[in-house]
Enzyme design. Sequence first.
Site, mmCIF file in Angstrom:
data_model
loop_
_atom_site.group_PDB
_atom_site.id
_atom_site.type_symbol
_atom_site.label_atom_id
_atom_site.label_comp_id
_atom_site.label_asym_id
_atom_site.label_seq_id
_atom_site.Cartn_x
_atom_site.Cartn_y
_atom_site.Cartn_z
ATOM 1 N N CYS A 54 50.580 41.958 32.018
ATOM 2 C CA CYS A 54 49.404 42.283 31.190
ATOM 3 C C CYS A 54 49.560 43.651 30.519
ATOM 4 C CB CYS A 54 48.153 42.255 32.064
ATOM 5 S SG CYS A 54 46.646 42.588 31.149
ATOM 6 N N CYS A 58 44.772 48.957 33.747
ATOM 7 C CA CYS A 58 43.795 49.040 34.846
ATOM 8 C C CYS A 58 44.508 49.587 36.099
ATOM 9 C CB CYS A 58 43.211 47.669 35.127
ATOM 10 S SG CYS A 58 42.649 46.832 33.622
ATOM 11 N N CYS A 61 45.352 47.391 39.196
ATOM 12 C CA CYS A 61 45.825 46.011 39.049
ATOM 13 C C CYS A 61 47.335 45.832 39.168
ATOM 14 C CB CYS A 61 45.354 45.437 37.721
ATOM 15 S SG CYS A 61 45.736 43.666 37.606
ATOM 16 N N CYS A 98 37.657 29.098 39.994
ATOM 17 C CA CYS A 98 37.808 30.163 39.009
ATOM 18 C C CYS A 98 39.271 30.331 38.608
ATOM 19 C CB CYS A 98 37.262 31.468 39.593
ATOM 20 S SG CYS A 98 37.421 32.848 38.454
ATOM 21 N N CYS A 130 34.889 28.180 36.306
ATOM 22 C CA CYS A 130 34.759 29.571 35.872
ATOM 23 C C CYS A 130 36.114 30.035 35.342
ATOM 24 C CB CYS A 130 34.339 30.400 37.097
ATOM 25 S SG CYS A 130 34.280 32.175 36.776
ATOM 26 N N CYS A 190 29.228 36.187 35.155
ATOM 27 C CA CYS A 190 29.686 36.700 36.448
ATOM 28 C C CYS A 190 30.260 38.086 36.178
ATOM 29 C CB CYS A 190 30.753 35.768 37.016
ATOM 30 S SG CYS A 190 31.548 36.402 38.508
ATOM 31 N N ARG A 262 28.753 38.052 45.437
ATOM 32 C CA ARG A 262 30.023 37.545 45.979
ATOM 33 C C ARG A 262 30.791 38.620 46.720
ATOM 34 N NH1 ARG A 262 30.587 32.580 43.784
ATOM 35 N NH2 ARG A 262 29.137 32.351 42.051
HETATM 36 N N1 SAM Z 1 42.558 40.034 32.909
HETATM 37 C C1 SAM Z 1 41.226 39.657 33.076
HETATM 38 C C2 SAM Z 1 40.297 40.847 33.216
HETATM 39 O O1 SAM Z 1 40.750 41.902 33.602
HETATM 40 O O2 SAM Z 1 39.115 40.679 32.947
HETATM 41 C C3 SAM Z 1 41.005 38.732 34.258
HETATM 42 C C4 SAM Z 1 41.802 38.902 35.530
HETATM 43 S S1 SAM Z 1 41.482 40.414 36.422
HETATM 44 C C5 SAM Z 1 42.774 40.431 37.608
HETATM 45 C C6 SAM Z 1 39.978 40.054 37.301
HETATM 46 C C7 SAM Z 1 39.358 41.149 38.103
HETATM 47 O O3 SAM Z 1 40.058 41.312 39.321
HETATM 48 C C8 SAM Z 1 39.332 42.541 37.531
HETATM 49 O O4 SAM Z 1 38.300 42.728 36.622
HETATM 50 C C9 SAM Z 1 39.121 43.405 38.766
HETATM 51 O O5 SAM Z 1 37.732 43.640 38.939
HETATM 52 C C10 SAM Z 1 39.677 42.534 39.903
HETATM 53 N N2 SAM Z 1 40.849 43.164 40.545
HETATM 54 C C11 SAM Z 1 42.085 43.288 40.008
HETATM 55 N N3 SAM Z 1 42.920 43.911 40.857
HETATM 56 C C12 SAM Z 1 42.203 44.190 41.965
HETATM 57 C C13 SAM Z 1 42.521 44.837 43.197
HETATM 58 N N4 SAM Z 1 43.725 45.335 43.452
HETATM 59 N N5 SAM Z 1 41.538 44.944 44.129
HETATM 60 C C14 SAM Z 1 40.310 44.438 43.874
HETATM 61 N N6 SAM Z 1 39.958 43.813 42.728
HETATM 62 C C15 SAM Z 1 40.890 43.701 41.789
HETATM 63 C C1 DTB Z 2 36.553 39.123 41.051
HETATM 64 O O1 DTB Z 2 35.609 39.930 40.892
HETATM 65 N N1 DTB Z 2 37.439 39.190 42.020
HETATM 66 C C2 DTB Z 2 38.433 38.151 41.886
HETATM 67 C C3 DTB Z 2 37.874 37.312 40.713
HETATM 68 N N2 DTB Z 2 36.763 38.093 40.258
HETATM 69 C C4 DTB Z 2 38.738 36.941 39.588
HETATM 70 C C5 DTB Z 2 39.809 38.717 41.655
HETATM 71 C C6 DTB Z 2 40.267 39.624 42.755
HETATM 72 C C7 DTB Z 2 41.671 40.003 42.471
HETATM 73 C C8 DTB Z 2 42.279 40.842 43.563
HETATM 74 C C9 DTB Z 2 43.654 41.261 43.228
HETATM 75 C C10 DTB Z 2 44.659 40.179 43.127
HETATM 76 O O2 DTB Z 2 44.684 39.261 43.983
HETATM 77 O O3 DTB Z 2 45.504 40.216 42.221
HETATM 78 FE FE1 SF4 Z 3 45.229 42.941 32.892
HETATM 79 FE FE2 SF4 Z 3 44.871 43.306 35.493
HETATM 80 FE FE3 SF4 Z 3 43.459 44.737 33.767
HETATM 81 FE FE4 SF4 Z 3 42.960 42.068 34.006
HETATM 82 S S1 SF4 Z 3 42.638 43.649 35.571
HETATM 83 S S2 SF4 Z 3 43.148 43.262 32.119
HETATM 84 S S3 SF4 Z 3 45.050 41.364 34.461
HETATM 85 S S4 SF4 Z 3 45.709 44.808 34.037
#
Ligand code: SAM
Ligand code: DTB
Ligand code: SF4
Length: 334
Positions: A54, A58, A61, A98, A130, A190, A262
């Site tokens: 990506c 973030c 992430c 989802c 979702c 959500c 959630r």
């Molecule tokens: N790329 C899209 C976005 O960012 O909206 C969708 C996928 S993203 C991985 C979905 C959500 O996962 C993020 O908005 C964040 O709140 C959560 N997330 C990502 N990495 C995480 C982590 N290491 N621990 C907890 N939540 C995480």
């Molecule tokens: C949300 O708030 N938590 C979920 C779902 N929406 C998409 C994602 C959590 C991702 C945790 C990090 C990972 O597994 O990559």
């Molecule tokens: Fe990309 Fe992860 Fe950020 Fe979603 S949370 S926009 S997958 S870097």
Amino acid sequence: MKYIRHNWTIEEITEIYNRPLLKLVLDASKIHEQYHKYGEVQISSLLSIKTGGCSEDCGYCPQAARHQTNVKVEPLMKLETVLAAAKNAKAGGASRFCMGAAWREVRDNSDFDRVLEMVKEVNKLELEVCCTLGMINQYQADRLAEAGLYAYNHNIDTSEKHYTEVITTRTYNDRLNTLDHVRKAGISVCSGGIIGLGETDEDRIGMLYTLVNLPQHPESVPINALVPVEGTPLAENKRVPFDALVRMVATARILMPKSAVRLSAGRLELSIAEQAMCFMAGANSIFAGDKLLTTPNPEYNADMDMFRILGLTPKASFADRQIKNKEHVHHEPC
Ligand code: SAM
Ligand code: DTB
Ligand code: SF4
């Protein structure tokens, strides 16, 4: 409906958040019981349909291309693979499915057409379908709605003030704009966030302030605890104390009585007793399955043991409830 308000002040939310923990849980519990079936918890299932690579930055992430993590980049899954996972989730008691993509935003291309197919087909399984695909414009939100999308996940993650400390490649307003497109398309919203990003209590309260003062409350509010991943800038962040999580859940429950709260990422670090306190405080959904998108989650059997020990019952999907109770509205406004 005196509890459903959209004009909460920071002072009021701060007072709630800082109540003595047991009093806060009791207050949230009472509201929870008025609006929901106590002990009923929705099992949701997550699938990463497009993983890694990506372009966003973030800080939390593991899927950001610029972070050196163990995540293997995978292209968009095939429709059949997704459908098999959805059927499996349903067989395991999930009522919501989802699909997550590591995209900054949706593009109008053949990948999006495939996602629309996935939405159509998962919908036929009578699961609440979702998606979380990054930013979407109004046209894309409308197309998702037309394909039968039930909910769209798009987290605001933290307070507006702390946001720039965690993400620099998009703004808080970009997030709010997507939420507006989702809402206008008639899709269930959500949106929640993550604790453990180095934020203060004021930031946590600020995040809830933004959510609760949206024109309509999100129907679903995920509260994630950071899963620290090696290679991300937040890998060394300290685990959040469990009472902060309980405070977030309870305060969200009091502020948004009708919404689903959630208990999302971070459950692997919580005991059954700690999770029980979150359920008492109003959490009524979990992600089940041993993987979230890329990080580990409790084993399915361990969660089923927890349901048995705590006397929790899985919630039927909206589609199933609609069949049984002849409900007509697509989703109830919060
Ligand atoms: N790329 C899209 C976005 O960012 O909206 C969708 C996928 S993203 C991985 C979905 C959500 O996962 C993020 O908005 C964040 O709140 C959560 N997330 C990502 N990495 C995480 C982590 N290491 N621990 C907890 N939540 C995480
Ligand atoms: C949300 O708030 N938590 C979920 C779902 N929406 C998409 C994602 C959590 C991702 C945790 C990090 C990972 O597994 O990559
Ligand atoms: Fe990309 Fe992860 Fe950020 Fe979603 S949370 S926009 S997958 S870097």
